[in-house]
Design a protein around this motif. Structure first.
Motif, PDB file in Angstrom:
ATOM      1  N   ASN A 183      -7.115   0.242  -2.328  1.00 38.01           N
ATOM      2  CA  ASN A 183      -6.748  -1.000  -3.020  1.00 38.01           C
ATOM      3  C   ASN A 183      -6.827  -0.924  -4.533  1.00 38.01           C
ATOM      4  O   ASN A 183      -6.914  -1.955  -5.205  1.00 38.01           O
ATOM      5  CB  ASN A 183      -7.610  -2.176  -2.540  1.00 38.01           C
ATOM      6  CG  ASN A 183      -7.187  -2.605  -1.147  1.00 38.01           C
ATOM      7  OD1 ASN A 183      -5.996  -2.656  -0.853  1.00 38.01           O
ATOM      8  ND2 ASN A 183      -8.175  -2.850  -0.296  1.00 38.01           N
ATOM      9  N   LYS A 185       0.826  -1.214   0.000  1.00 43.22           N
ATOM     10  CA  LYS A 185       0.000   0.000   0.000  1.00 43.22           C
ATOM     11  C   LYS A 185       0.856   1.258   0.000  1.00 43.22           C
ATOM     12  O   LYS A 185       1.777   1.399   0.799  1.00 43.22           O
ATOM     13  CB  LYS A 185      -0.903   0.009   1.237  1.00 43.22           C
ATOM     14  CG  LYS A 185      -2.146  -0.778   1.002  1.00 43.22           C
ATOM     15  CD  LYS A 185      -3.250  -0.399   1.949  1.00 43.22           C
ATOM     16  CE  LYS A 185      -4.399  -1.330   1.600  1.00 43.22           C
ATOM     17  NZ  LYS A 185      -5.548  -1.198   2.399  1.00 43.22           N
ATOM     18  N   ASP A 217      -3.292   1.778  -4.031  1.00 42.38           N
ATOM     19  CA  ASP A 217      -3.523   2.949  -3.179  1.00 42.38           C
ATOM     20  C   ASP A 217      -4.306   2.520  -1.936  1.00 42.38           C
ATOM     21  O   ASP A 217      -4.588   1.333  -1.742  1.00 42.38           O
ATOM     22  CB  ASP A 217      -4.205   4.085  -3.960  1.00 42.38           C
ATOM     23  CG  ASP A 217      -5.605   3.726  -4.405  1.00 42.38           C
ATOM     24  OD1 ASP A 217      -6.182   2.732  -3.885  1.00 42.38           O
ATOM     25  OD2 ASP A 217      -6.152   4.428  -5.277  1.00 42.38           O
ATOM     26  N   GLU A 218      -4.683   3.487  -1.124  1.00 42.15           N
ATOM     27  CA  GLU A 218      -5.318   3.116   0.141  1.00 42.15           C
ATOM     28  C   GLU A 218      -6.696   2.494  -0.039  1.00 42.15           C
ATOM     29  O   GLU A 218      -7.224   1.864   0.858  1.00 42.15           O
ATOM     30  CB  GLU A 218      -5.346   4.325   1.076  1.00 42.15           C
ATOM     31  CG  GLU A 218      -3.945   4.559   1.666  1.00 42.15           C
ATOM     32  CD  GLU A 218      -3.845   5.801   2.523  1.00 42.15           C
ATOM     33  OE1 GLU A 218      -4.084   5.686   3.739  1.00 42.15           O
ATOM     34  OE2 GLU A 218      -3.542   6.867   1.961  1.00 42.15           O
TER      35      GLU A 218
END
Ligand code: SAH
Length: 399
Positions: A49, A8, A46-47
């Protein structure tokens, strides 16, 4: 199939990776613990997913690995490696066809799409450099692709890593027919003795090809030339071939004497008409000053970091002072060739060192020309460090 880990990325770094930045670095990562074995495939998300890119885990001083693809469906398999190598080969067609040069870089790491891997060509011999344990896990993909794509006499490799990130000493033979070293290769019609089987350095730094040619063709005729940090004397050989009155090569490594004699000899130059000095450059500057020796051209090509018995040199901290020492022993209207391969500062900053050096001694100068990497050392603009070479020809102007 290689294992894939999902990594991530902190939101503030997502755009950086999306817009082409190739290096996977610690600061950008949320779940750093997920890294396991070098060579694992890394999926950056990214945060929320969402896919950003895919790369591999390989520790280098520079980071945690390299991005290989920004296409979600692209597989990192042998055909991926083959595609990258084909594309790199196509970009070197004119070098392969050159009559007077048969030594050049075929594949340049992230500049050709795979960080941590370089491949050099020396007249039929291929030299593969692996910069991490991680990239070395893809060894078969690289070697089998290359084997299919090119004709070769032999392939050699250098593993530039161990657990301490150091060079691993071995003879490096991979396949083909073992070479008799040195092999003699050509660059701009000049001979170089190349050893693929001994140590990290093979005898020449290929990225200075255009600089060497310029020194020979435009700056050497009738001149006295001081070549510092001279290694095998490549710049001296070019200067001599360009008609230099005399060259002086200075390097503190004992091997440099025999290697420089060899380079002169295989180019038909009488090495006894030139000076080859095994000494610390910083001592030599003092000696030259005391003896009031001056040179028409002074070449400075230090390593980024160097430690000798008496001196410690870091290009980022000490280049300015190195220049001041060089200026003091350069004739008026003489030329200083200032070169650095230090990736921690850029050309603007390098020119700042030059400017400050001359200011501090109340000297005047003019920049005559500048060089960066040649086209076979491909770099990418999103990663400025990959464009590490900076060479400036400076004229010392009489005040
Ligand atoms: N200019 C060379 C490459 C230089 S490689 C070329 O064009 O091929 C760096 C060289 O600097 C090495 O050969 C190393 O032995 C030498 N070196 C490092 N510190 C030194 C010092 N203090 N004095 C002299 N040589 C030094």
């Amino acid at each position: 199939m290689k294992k894939e880990i999902t990594v991530k990325v902190k939101s503030r770094f997502v755009d950086k990776f999306k817009s082409g930045y190739p290096l996977i670095f610690k600061e950008a990562i949320i779940n750093i613990d997920v890294f396991d074995k070098e060579g694992d495939i890394v999926k950056l998300v990214d945060e929320r997913n969402k896919f950003i890119a895919r790369g591999y885990y390989g520790k280098q001083n520079k980071g945690y690995g390299w991005i290989l693809s920004r296409k979600e469906n692209e597989k990192i398999d042998i055909s991926f490696f083959e595609k990258k190598i084909v594309s790199a080969l196509n970009k070197r067609v004119s070098l392969y066809n050159s009559r007077d040069t048969n030594a050049f870089r075929v594949f340049n790491g992230e500049g050709d799409g795979i960080g941590g891997l370089t491949i050099d060509y020396f007249d039929g011999y291929y030299l593969i450099n692996w910069y991490s344990k991680g990239i070395y896990k893809f060894r078969d993909h690289v070697i089998n692709s290359l084997k299919r794509l090119v004709e070769f006499k032999a392939m050699y490799q250098k593993k530039r890593f161990d657990t301490q990130g150091k060079y691993i000493e071995e003879d490096g033979f991979v396949l083909g027919e073992r070479g008799q070293f040195p092999i003699i290769v050509k660059e701009n019609g000049v001979n170089f003795a190349i050893y693929l089987n001994e140590g990290a350095m093979v005898g020449v730094f290929l990225d200075q090809r255009n600089v060497r040619k310029t020194i020979r063709n435009k700056y050497s005729k009738g001149k006295t030339v001081l070549n510092t940090f001279s290694y095998t004397g490549a710049f001296s050989v070019y200067a001599a071939l360009g008609g230099a009155k005399k060259t002086t090569s200075v390097d503190l490594a004992n091997r440099s004497l025999a290697k420089t004699i060899e380079q002169f000899s295989i180019n038909g130059i009488d090495y006894e008409a030139h000076d080859i000095v095994v000494e610390d450059v910083f001592n030599y500057f003092k000696y030259a000053l005391k003896k009031e020796l001056k040179f028409d051209m002074v070449i400075l090509d230090p390593p980024s970091y160097a430690k000798s018995k008496k001196f410690k040199f870091s290009a980022a901290n000490d280049y300015k002072n190195l220049l001041k020492e060089a200026i003091a022993i350069t004739e008026d209207n003489g030329v200083i060739v200032a070169s650095t391969n230090c990736s921690s500062f850029n050309m603007t900053k390098f020119k700042g060192f030059i400017d400050t050096a001359f200011k501090e001694i109340h000297g005047k100068y003019k920049i005559l020309e500048e060089f960066a990497l040649p086209s076979d050392f491909r770099s990418i603009k999103e990663y400025e460090e990959s464009n590490y070479l900076k060479v400036v020809f400076i004229k010392k102007i009489k005040r």
